[in-house]
Design a protein around this motif. Structure first.
Motif, PDB file in Angstrom:
ATOM      1  N   UNK A 156       0.824  -1.203   0.000  1.00 14.74           N
ATOM      2  CA  UNK A 156       0.000   0.000   0.000  1.00 14.74           C
ATOM      3  C   UNK A 156       0.864   1.261   0.000  1.00 14.74           C
ATOM      4  N   UNK A 157       2.030   1.182   0.584  1.00 17.41           N
ATOM      5  CA  UNK A 157       2.946   2.327   0.653  1.00 17.41           C
ATOM      6  C   UNK A 157       3.980   2.313  -0.477  1.00 17.41           C
ATOM      7  N   UNK A 158       3.809   1.433  -1.430  1.00 19.48           N
ATOM      8  CA  UNK A 158       4.710   1.370  -2.573  1.00 19.48           C
ATOM      9  C   UNK A 158       6.019   0.656  -2.292  1.00 19.48           C
ATOM     10  N   UNK A 159       6.072  -0.135  -1.212  1.00 18.69           N
ATOM     11  CA  UNK A 159       7.283  -0.881  -0.854  1.00 18.69           C
ATOM     12  C   UNK A 159       7.182  -2.320  -1.352  1.00 18.69           C
ATOM     13  N   UNK A 160       8.314  -2.964  -1.478  1.00 22.44           N
ATOM     14  CA  UNK A 160       8.321  -4.355  -1.933  1.00 22.44           C
ATOM     15  C   UNK A 160       7.842  -5.295  -0.817  1.00 22.44           C
ATOM     16  N   UNK A 161       7.303  -6.422  -1.237  1.00 26.73           N
ATOM     17  CA  UNK A 161       6.865  -7.456  -0.294  1.00 26.73           C
ATOM     18  C   UNK A 161       8.093  -8.127   0.323  1.00 26.73           C
ATOM     19  N   UNK A 162       7.942  -8.595   1.549  1.00 25.22           N
ATOM     20  CA  UNK A 162       9.016  -9.298   2.247  1.00 25.22           C
ATOM     21  C   UNK A 162       8.856 -10.801   2.051  1.00 25.22           C
ATOM     22  N   UNK A 163       9.977 -11.517   2.052  1.00 23.97           N
ATOM     23  CA  UNK A 163       9.981 -12.979   1.999  1.00 23.97           C
ATOM     24  C   UNK A 163      10.150 -13.500   3.429  1.00 23.97           C
ATOM     25  N   UNK A 164       9.534 -14.604   3.707  1.00 20.12           N
ATOM     26  CA  UNK A 164       9.698 -15.239   5.011  1.00 20.12           C
ATOM     27  C   UNK A 164      11.095 -15.844   5.094  1.00 20.12           C
ATOM     28  N   UNK A 165      11.778 -15.596   6.183  1.00 21.43           N
ATOM     29  CA  UNK A 165      13.092 -16.178   6.437  1.00 21.43           C
ATOM     30  C   UNK A 165      12.967 -17.159   7.593  1.00 21.43           C
TER      31      UNK A 165
END
Length: 176
Positions: free
Chosen positions: A67-76
């Motif tokens: 929503x804020x134009x940031x990339x999605x995070x991957x689960x580590x």
């Protein structure tokens, strides 16, 4: 890309996104009983599927980031292991803070868990509240919010430890 993330991209209006997000959360809570709403409502976290709870957490964080134009995070998995270890440790210490009982830092704990990147931040909390409440608490606290919305972040780890009385120690690690 998961279903929630794909669905999220279809909407451009912030108002529509907030309405859709509210409807999705409501549908999950009303239509299903697998959402953890806190000890007084849902009982012990031991009765819940850990992988589903972690997936909902990362889906919600990613929806907010997108929503804020940031990339999605991957689960580590290694960051999640470090988060779980730290959640148990802060329960033992009876103190929600970012230092281990051995004075270890989030970066040191992540390294010991096998994470080779750099930890961007760690959010911790002690509460009796549920899985969505903890996200709400963090996104409304300036330092925790800065960690969640760090534009350099790429990975996320999430863990918790619940005491017999229901007090839950939540830990979120975000790395690059």
């Amino acid at each position: 890309m998961n279903l929630l993330t794909k669905f999220w991209f279809k909407f451009s209006s912030r108002r529509i996104k907030l309405l859709v997000l509210t409807m999705l959360i409501s549908a999950c809570v009303v239509g299903k009983t697998d959402i953890y709403e806190g000890f007084n409502i849902s009982g012990s976290l031991k009765n819940y599927d850990t992988s589903e709870l972690i997936q909902r957490h990362i889906d919600m964080i990613n929806a907010l980031r997108i929503e804020r134009g940031l990339s999605a995070l991957r689960l580590s998995k290694s960051l999640s292991a470090a988060a779980l270890t730290h959640a148990r440790d802060i329960s033992f210490q009876k103190r929600a803070w970012n230092f281990g009982s051995d004075y270890s830092s989030p970066q040191q704990r992540a390294f010991l868990a096998g994470y080779s990147g750099r930890v961007r931040g760690e959010n911790v909390s002690e509460t009796f509240k549920g899985e969505f409440d903890i996200i709400n608490i963090w996104v409304n606290q300036p330092l925790a919010k800065a960690v969640i919305f760090d534009p350099i972040a790429k990975t996320l780890g999430f863990g918790w430890f619940q005491e017999e009385n229901g007090r839950t120690w939540w830990v979120q690690l975000i790395g690059d």
